[in-house]
Design an enzyme around this catalytic site. Structure first.
Site, short mmCIF file in Angstrom:
data_model
loop_
_atom_site.label_atom_id
_atom_site.label_comp_id
_atom_site.label_asym_id
_atom_site.label_seq_id
_atom_site.Cartn_x
_atom_site.Cartn_y
_atom_site.Cartn_z
N LYS A 191 40.10 1.00 24.86
CA LYS A 191 40.98 1.93 24.16
C LYS A 191 40.38 2.35 22.83
O LYS A 191 39.49 1.70 22.28
CB LYS A 191 42.36 1.30 23.92
CG LYS A 191 42.38 0.31 22.76
CD LYS A 191 43.79 -0.08 22.34
CE LYS A 191 43.75 -0.91 21.06
NZ LYS A 191 45.07 -1.38 20.63
N ASP A 217 49.17 -9.70 25.80
CA ASP A 217 48.82 -9.26 24.45
C ASP A 217 49.49 -10.18 23.45
O ASP A 217 50.47 -10.86 23.78
CB ASP A 217 49.27 -7.81 24.24
CG ASP A 217 48.42 -7.09 23.20
OD1 ASP A 217 47.57 -7.75 22.57
OD2 ASP A 217 48.60 -5.87 23.02
#
Length: 312
Positions: A191, A217
């Site tokens: 990303k 995450d």
């Protein structure tokens, strides 16, 4: 030294659960505001000669909760506490570990220094954004892992077709720890962050076609990273039944709206902060109280935390 548990206002239910597990009452304190909005802190009982554990995550509003922690610690120091440990499940400013543009402060270092200046001798945190943050603290840091309490919860949805996904390069080590425990393959979403709320996914490294992603995450803030990761995984041909696991569920700004539009089968997160419940998807909130109570008991009795801490 006797054990004393003192809580700020950031997450009183978590503090109460910790104290209940340890079999001690929460110490009395006043947390209020003067008419001009200045913080008003006062202890309602003696802490002289006590081993004090201050339970206060510095989640939103971060500045208010950080200052509250500092005031509570200073009050305990001036009241004669023998030892103080800050239990900060979520450590605000952890993402400000460098000068992104070259002309800003290093917020993580400032926050760490502030806590140390009021006599806190040790800090306990859970799943910091970067393990390297330990070097920012002028006092010892116990960096605990939430994985042992989250894995039992997610085992029911993990199967032979599960692939553990890190939504960015920074989370690879966390994803690998989950993958080793669950005996599953891994994949990584590449990303690029465009702003505080906008994220662009460039692609997926690893095979996810036909597999059921389990995205792990350390935190969900605006859900921009999760949204970009899921879109990238769907484009790569994954099974659209996606599970998301995070330690810290902040869910601020557009987070709830973003989660509402994503094919998330289930979302797991802990009670490290007291925030909104994203009821737009099936959720399971897992308490950190057993982990933190165990850590406090070991520290109070001078026992090892080796099996509780994050090993980078």
């Amino acid at each position: 030294m006797n054990l004393t548990i003192l809580a700020g206002s950031a997450n009183l239910p978590l503090a109460e659960s910790i104290a209940d597990r340890l079999g001690v009452p929460l110490a009395g304190r006043i947390v209020g505001r003067f008419p001009d909005s200045e913080l008003n802190i006062e202890l309602e009982q003696s802490v002289r000669g006590q081993d004090v554990y201050l339970v206060q995550p510095t989640g939103p509003p971060v500045d208010e909760h950080l200052l509250e922690l500092i005031f509570l610690a200073d009050a305990c120091r001036r009241a004669g506490a023998e030892r103080m440990t800050a239990i900060v499940p979520y450590f605000g400013y952890a993402r400000q570990d460098r000068r992104a543009t070259g002309r800003g402060p290093v917020g993580a270092r400032i926050a760490a220094d502030l806590i140390a200046t009021v006599g806190v001798s040790r800090i306990v945190a859970v799943d910091l954004h970067m393990t390297s943050l330990e070097g920012f603290f002028p006092v010892p840091l116990e960096h605990l892992a939430a994985l042992p309490i989250l894995v039992p919860a997610i085992s029911a949805v993990a199967g032979p077709r599960t692939v553990i996904v890190s939504p960015d390069l920074g989370g690879v080590k966390l994803a690998e720890r989950y993958a080793r425990t669950l005996h599953a393959p891994t994949a990584v979403v590449y990303k690029r962050r465009l702003s505080g709320e906008r994220v662009e996914a460039r692609g997926v490294v690893g095979d996810v076609r036909g597999l059921a992603p389990l995205i792990v995450d350390d935190m969900i803030t605006t859900a921009g990273t999760i949204e970009a990761a899921i879109n990238a995984l769907l484009a790569a041909g994954c099974d659209p039944q996606i599970t998301v696991v995070c330690t810290h569920g902040l869910f601020v700004g557009p987070a709830i709206e973003r989660l509402r539009g994503l094919p998330i089968k289930r979302l797991f997160y802990t009670d490290s902060v007291r925030g909104p419940d994203p009821a737009v998807v099936p959720v399971q909130r897992v308490s950190l109280a057993p982990l933190l109570a165990d850590a406090i008991d070991r520290l109070h009795n001078d026992r090892s935390l080796a099996d509780l801490i994050v090993h980078a």
